[in-house]
Design a protein around this motif. Structure first.
Motif, PDB file in Angstrom:
ATOM      1  N   GLY A  83       1.930  12.835   4.009  1.00  0.00           N
ATOM      2  CA  GLY A  83       1.476  14.190   3.723  1.00  0.00           C
ATOM      3  C   GLY A  83       1.388  14.507   2.246  1.00  0.00           C
ATOM      4  O   GLY A  83       1.307  15.681   1.866  1.00  0.00           O
ATOM      5  N   GLY A  84       1.414  13.457   1.409  1.00  0.00           N
ATOM      6  CA  GLY A  84       1.285  13.679  -0.025  1.00  0.00           C
ATOM      7  C   GLY A  84       2.582  13.429  -0.773  1.00  0.00           C
ATOM      8  O   GLY A  84       3.640  13.163  -0.196  1.00  0.00           O
ATOM      9  N   ARG A  85       2.495  13.545  -2.089  1.00  0.00           N
ATOM     10  CA  ARG A  85       3.596  13.176  -2.971  1.00  0.00           C
ATOM     11  C   ARG A  85       4.870  13.962  -2.688  1.00  0.00           C
ATOM     12  O   ARG A  85       5.959  13.391  -2.571  1.00  0.00           O
ATOM     13  CB  ARG A  85       3.160  13.381  -4.428  1.00  0.00           C
ATOM     14  N   GLU A  86       4.789  15.270  -2.586  1.00  0.00           N
ATOM     15  CA  GLU A  86       5.997  16.074  -2.407  1.00  0.00           C
ATOM     16  C   GLU A  86       6.661  15.786  -1.063  1.00  0.00           C
ATOM     17  O   GLU A  86       7.897  15.714  -0.964  1.00  0.00           O
ATOM     18  CB  GLU A  86       5.661  17.569  -2.524  1.00  0.00           C
TER      19      GLU A  86
ATOM     20  N   PHE B  54      10.746   5.420  -5.795  1.00  0.00           N
ATOM     21  CA  PHE B  54      10.698   6.659  -6.574  1.00  0.00           C
ATOM     22  C   PHE B  54       9.788   6.504  -7.787  1.00  0.00           C
ATOM     23  O   PHE B  54       9.153   7.475  -8.223  1.00  0.00           O
ATOM     24  CB  PHE B  54      12.104   7.058  -7.027  1.00  0.00           C
ATOM     25  N   ASN B  55       9.721   5.310  -8.345  1.00  0.00           N
ATOM     26  CA  ASN B  55       8.804   5.062  -9.469  1.00  0.00           C
ATOM     27  C   ASN B  55       7.364   5.376  -9.098  1.00  0.00           C
ATOM     28  O   ASN B  55       6.580   5.860  -9.923  1.00  0.00           O
ATOM     29  CB  ASN B  55       8.874   3.593  -9.900  1.00  0.00           C
ATOM     30  N   LYS B  56       7.016   5.064  -7.853  1.00  0.00           N
ATOM     31  CA  LYS B  56       5.631   5.179  -7.409  1.00  0.00           C
ATOM     32  C   LYS B  56       5.166   6.631  -7.300  1.00  0.00           C
ATOM     33  O   LYS B  56       3.965   6.902  -7.235  1.00  0.00           O
ATOM     34  CB  LYS B  56       5.471   4.496  -6.051  1.00  0.00           C
ATOM     35  N   VAL B  57       6.124   7.555  -7.258  1.00  0.00           N
ATOM     36  CA  VAL B  57       5.768   8.973  -7.123  1.00  0.00           C
ATOM     37  C   VAL B  57       6.284   9.781  -8.311  1.00  0.00           C
ATOM     38  O   VAL B  57       6.536  10.981  -8.200  1.00  0.00           O
ATOM     39  CB  VAL B  57       6.293   9.553  -5.788  1.00  0.00           C
ATOM     40  N   GLY B  58       6.456   9.105  -9.444  1.00  0.00           N
ATOM     41  CA  GLY B  58       6.729   9.817 -10.693  1.00  0.00           C
ATOM     42  C   GLY B  58       8.140  10.315 -10.880  1.00  0.00           C
ATOM     43  O   GLY B  58       8.365  11.254 -11.655  1.00  0.00           O
TER      44      GLY B  58
ATOM     45  N   ASP C 163       0.842  -1.199   0.000  1.00  0.00           N
ATOM     46  CA  ASP C 163       0.000   0.000   0.000  1.00  0.00           C
ATOM     47  C   ASP C 163       0.880   1.252   0.000  1.00  0.00           C
ATOM     48  O   ASP C 163       0.825   2.064   0.925  1.00  0.00           O
ATOM     49  CB  ASP C 163      -0.929  -0.006   1.217  1.00  0.00           C
ATOM     50  N   VAL C 164       1.680   1.403  -1.033  1.00  0.00           N
ATOM     51  CA  VAL C 164       2.566   2.565  -1.115  1.00  0.00           C
ATOM     52  C   VAL C 164       1.756   3.854  -1.193  1.00  0.00           C
ATOM     53  O   VAL C 164       2.130   4.868  -0.597  1.00  0.00           O
ATOM     54  CB  VAL C 164       3.516   2.433  -2.318  1.00  0.00           C
ATOM     55  N   ASP C 165       0.639   3.831  -1.901  1.00  0.00           N
ATOM     56  CA  ASP C 165      -0.211   5.023  -1.977  1.00  0.00           C
ATOM     57  C   ASP C 165      -0.690   5.443  -0.588  1.00  0.00           C
ATOM     58  O   ASP C 165      -0.762   6.643  -0.277  1.00  0.00           O
ATOM     59  CB  ASP C 165      -1.406   4.770  -2.887  1.00  0.00           C
ATOM     60  N   GLY C 166      -1.020   4.461   0.239  1.00  0.00           N
ATOM     61  CA  GLY C 166      -1.437   4.775   1.599  1.00  0.00           C
ATOM     62  C   GLY C 166      -0.321   5.394   2.405  1.00  0.00           C
ATOM     63  O   GLY C 166      -0.546   6.315   3.201  1.00  0.00           O
ATOM     64  N   LEU C 167       0.904   4.922   2.207  1.00  0.00           N
ATOM     65  CA  LEU C 167       2.052   5.499   2.902  1.00  0.00           C
ATOM     66  C   LEU C 167       2.317   6.918   2.421  1.00  0.00           C
ATOM     67  O   LEU C 167       2.653   7.803   3.219  1.00  0.00           O
ATOM     68  CB  LEU C 167       3.287   4.626   2.694  1.00  0.00           C
ATOM     69  N   VAL C 168       2.151   7.140   1.123  1.00  0.00           N
ATOM     70  CA  VAL C 168       2.301   8.496   0.580  1.00  0.00           C
ATOM     71  C   VAL C 168       1.325   9.448   1.266  1.00  0.00           C
ATOM     72  O   VAL C 168       1.688  10.562   1.657  1.00  0.00           O
ATOM     73  CB  VAL C 168       2.095   8.496  -0.949  1.00  0.00           C
ATOM     74  N   ASP C 169       0.095   9.006   1.424  1.00  0.00           N
ATOM     75  CA  ASP C 169      -0.911   9.838   2.086  1.00  0.00           C
ATOM     76  C   ASP C 169      -0.519  10.119   3.532  1.00  0.00           C
ATOM     77  O   ASP C 169      -0.668  11.259   4.017  1.00  0.00           O
ATOM     78  CB  ASP C 169      -2.277   9.157   2.037  1.00  0.00           C
ATOM     79  N   LEU C 170      -0.039   9.095   4.243  1.00  0.00           N
ATOM     80  CA  LEU C 170       0.374   9.297   5.624  1.00  0.00           C
ATOM     81  C   LEU C 170       1.508  10.312   5.735  1.00  0.00           C
ATOM     82  O   LEU C 170       1.554  11.111   6.670  1.00  0.00           O
ATOM     83  CB  LEU C 170       0.827   7.965   6.244  1.00  0.00           C
TER      84      LEU C 170
END
Length: 422
Positions: free
Chosen positions: A287-290, A336-340, A278-285
């Protein structure tokens, strides 16, 4: 002796010849095929054929000689990450035998192994047999007795071996009730355990879905979100919690008291990223992509280099706080692939392959760990990697060779072309 040597050479040529690389130099060829060779040394056969040509084995679990396959000398904490996905991809007939042997282990001991040598060994953490078994089944390697396989996986989520606490789930009572393993119940490596149990539950949820078990699919999918409880938004690290829900203090994300703190062979810097399902979930935790990118960038910068000093690769596998010499970090480069930002994945993957894998006596950082260290190189040198082993997707990285040909068991050839690679 000459005949035996000839047979051995022919056998290894057949096995290693399933992958052909072109366009490299001699050192690169030797490094690649040495890694491929080491990837295939474990697990080891622990069976033989009877007079009728049928497999039989001595059971280290009950002392009997029984029909069927048995393999040993492997640790799933290391090898679920990419060694077993590699076997599924390139050597599925052998892995089917291994899977059948795992079911025999459950029948003979009441548990799937987590570390076998040859019986259950008290080593490492997690319940990663769930990943090994679900990965193979969902990729088409169907065992004869899937009912027993599934029964054993569910059993392992609510039991621990009475003598070998690394087998089954140590702390399952707390995990199943609270959603995590607290640090104040005399169970070390609690944060790492919970993160791995959450991933293992995600694996079980996918297998439950494939088998048409809706209730367990929902139950284990919910538990797979359990990693969230350990995330401290104020520090953006995974941290230990006590049974009342309080953070452990004091907290230093770089400190490590080997296997006697909240983590397993690592620190908060390495374990915070272990959410492969759940990498997207970790990104959200985060605080977002940046914010995620900023945190991930800082992982690769040593504290002394924060003010602009150059960062170099350490022989132990350290690039900043990224530690390639041990398994918790192995998937992180590909995040890094997961966030473009795939160019960063390519940069670091290439750097690790060229600096930490060489055709020399000191050409491997860390410990081989039953083939996992070398399997990472084989995947990465071919240009792709399974960040989430059971997910069925591969992240594209940085091929080392202009051409790689994989001769698959179905008679087809999968070719990777990397034009202009240098």
């Amino acid at each position: 002796i000459e005949q035996l040597a000839k047979k051995g050479k022919e056998a290894w040529n057949q096995v290693l010849g399933k992958i052909e690389v072109e366009g490299g130099n001699l050192d690169q060829y030797r490094t690649f095929y040495s890694c491929l060779y080491r990837s295939l040394l474990f697990p080891r056969k622990f069976y033989e054929l009877d007079a009728a040509g049928q497999p039989v084995h001595y059971s280290p679990y009950n002392g009997q000689v029984l029909p069927g396959y048995m393999y040993t000398d492997t640790g799933f904490w290391d090898t679920f990450r990419c060694l077993f996905p590699f076997l599924n991809l390139m050597y599925p007939s052998v892995n089917k035998q291994i899977q059948e042997g795992l079911i025999n282990t459950y029948k003979e001991s009441g548990f799937f192994p987590e570390w076998a040598s040859p019986g259950h060994r008290g080593c490492m953490i997690g319940n990663n047999s769930a990943s090994i078994l679900a990965d193979a089944y969902l990729k088409g390697i169907k065992v004869d007795d899937v009912t027993t396989l599934y029964e054993g996986l569910i059993h392992g989520t609510k039991n621990v071996h009475p003598e070998v606490s690394s087998t089954g789930r140590l702390g399952y009572e707390y995990y199943n009730e609270l959603g995590y393993v607290p640090y104040d119940v005399k169970i070390n490596e609690n944060t790492a355990r919970t993160l791995e149990y959450a991933y293992d539950d995600w694996c079980i949820s996918l297998l439950a879905e494939a088998l048409g078990d809706g209730p367990n699919r929902e139950k284990y999918a919910a538990f797979a979100k359990g990693y969230q409880v350990y995330f401290d938004a104020s520090t953006r690290f995974m941290r230990g919690l006590d049974s009342e829900g309080n953070w452990r203090t004091p907290f230093n994300p770089r400190s490590s008291n080997h296997r006697n703190d909240d983590y397993c062979e690592g620190t908060a810097w390495q374990w915070t990223w272990f959410v492969p399902h759940d990498v997207d979930g970790l990104v959200d935790l985060m605080g977002g992509r940046e914010a995620f990118i900023g945190k991930l960038d800082s992982l690769f910068i040593a504290p002394s280099a924060m003010e602009g000093e150059s960062v170099s690769v350490d022989i132990s596998g350290l690039i900043g706080q990224y530690a390639h010499g041990n398994e918790p970090s192995h998937h992180v480069i590909y995040l890094f692939n997961k966030v473009g930002q795939p160019w960063k994945t390519q940069k670091y993957a290439s750097e690790v392959m060229r600096e930490l894998y060489k055709n020399t006596p000191a050409g491997l950082c860390g410990n081989e760990d039953c083939g996992q260290m070398s399997a990472w190189y084989v995947f990465s040198a071919m240009g792709f990697y399974p960040v989430n082993p059971v997910g069925g997707e591969y992240e594209i990285g940085m091929p080392l060779y202009p051409e790689v040909r994989m001769r698959l068991s179905n008679g087809k050839t999968f070719t990777v072309l990397a034009h202009g690679v240098s």
